[in-house]
Design a protein around this motif. Structure first.
Motif, mmCIF file in Angstrom:
data_model
loop_
_atom_site.group_PDB
_atom_site.id
_atom_site.type_symbol
_atom_site.label_atom_id
_atom_site.label_comp_id
_atom_site.label_asym_id
_atom_site.label_seq_id
_atom_site.Cartn_x
_atom_site.Cartn_y
_atom_site.Cartn_z
ATOM 1 N N GLN A 1 -2.669 3.006 -5.547
ATOM 2 C CA GLN A 1 -3.504 3.876 -6.352
ATOM 3 C C GLN A 1 -4.838 4.203 -5.713
ATOM 4 O O GLN A 1 -5.417 3.396 -5.005
ATOM 5 C CB GLN A 1 -3.764 3.211 -7.702
ATOM 6 C CG GLN A 1 -2.491 2.965 -8.492
ATOM 7 C CD GLN A 1 -2.765 2.148 -9.713
ATOM 8 O OE1 GLN A 1 -2.786 0.929 -9.634
ATOM 9 N NE2 GLN A 1 -2.992 2.805 -10.818
ATOM 10 N N ASP A 2 -5.332 5.402 -6.023
ATOM 11 C CA ASP A 2 -6.624 5.863 -5.542
ATOM 12 C C ASP A 2 -7.370 6.453 -6.742
ATOM 13 O O ASP A 2 -7.099 7.584 -7.157
ATOM 14 C CB ASP A 2 -6.414 6.904 -4.448
ATOM 15 C CG ASP A 2 -7.708 7.416 -3.843
ATOM 16 O OD1 ASP A 2 -8.787 7.236 -4.459
ATOM 17 O OD2 ASP A 2 -7.638 8.016 -2.764
ATOM 18 N N ASP B 1 -2.413 7.685 -9.236
ATOM 19 C CA ASP B 1 -3.850 7.883 -9.034
ATOM 20 C C ASP B 1 -4.572 8.136 -10.360
ATOM 21 O O ASP B 1 -5.669 7.619 -10.583
ATOM 22 C CB ASP B 1 -4.096 9.026 -8.057
ATOM 23 C CG ASP B 1 -3.644 8.708 -6.634
ATOM 24 O OD1 ASP B 1 -3.460 7.512 -6.313
ATOM 25 O OD2 ASP B 1 -3.470 9.664 -5.846
#
Length: 133
Positions: free
Chosen positions: A21-22, A123
């Motif tokens: 994840q970002d 994300d």
């Protein structure tokens, strides 16, 4: 990433939430696709919220409303349509296949259950996790 490879990595513990994840990218995606209803602070105060038949929830309280654990499965399944919501017209959002990408990543629920989803959804989940109060 192909589903078999993603599942293998998840089983080996090599593809967890942090690696997949970002949150910064999730904020950009949220701003581009979700703000109209959910508002810039994810509090359900977007300009479209007042005309929707179903109240838009404050997404900053998801963890608090779920016994202190962020509801990964519920968030992912609401976004990708596995758990359809009337306000979303089925699959959410109305952007069609935008969130469907070739690359899938594995997220984990609080109980450790893997959840496969696309990178854009992962994300957005990271962003939503970051704004919990």
């Amino acid at each position: 990433m192909r589903p078999i490879l993603a599942l293998t990595l998840a089983a080996l513990g090599l593809a967890g939430s942090a690696a997949a994840q970002d949150a910064a990218e999730g904020r950009l995606l949220f701003t581009a696709h979700c703000v109209a209803c959910h508002g810039p602070q994810a509090r359900g105060t977007g300009p479209m919220a007042e005309i929707l038949a179903i109240p838009t929830p404050d997404l900053t309280g998801l963890k608090a409303r779920n016994g202190g654990e962020f509801p990964v499965w519920r968030v992912v399944s609401r976004i990708d349509g596995r758990d359809p919501l009337l306000a979303h017209g089925g699959e959410m959002p109305i952007f069609g296949g935008f969130f469907e990408r070739d690359e899938e990543v594995s997220l984990k629920t609080a109980g450790g259950q893997p959840v496969m989803t696309s990178r854009p959804i992962a994300d957005i989940v990271a962003f939503l996790e970051s704004v919990q109060e």
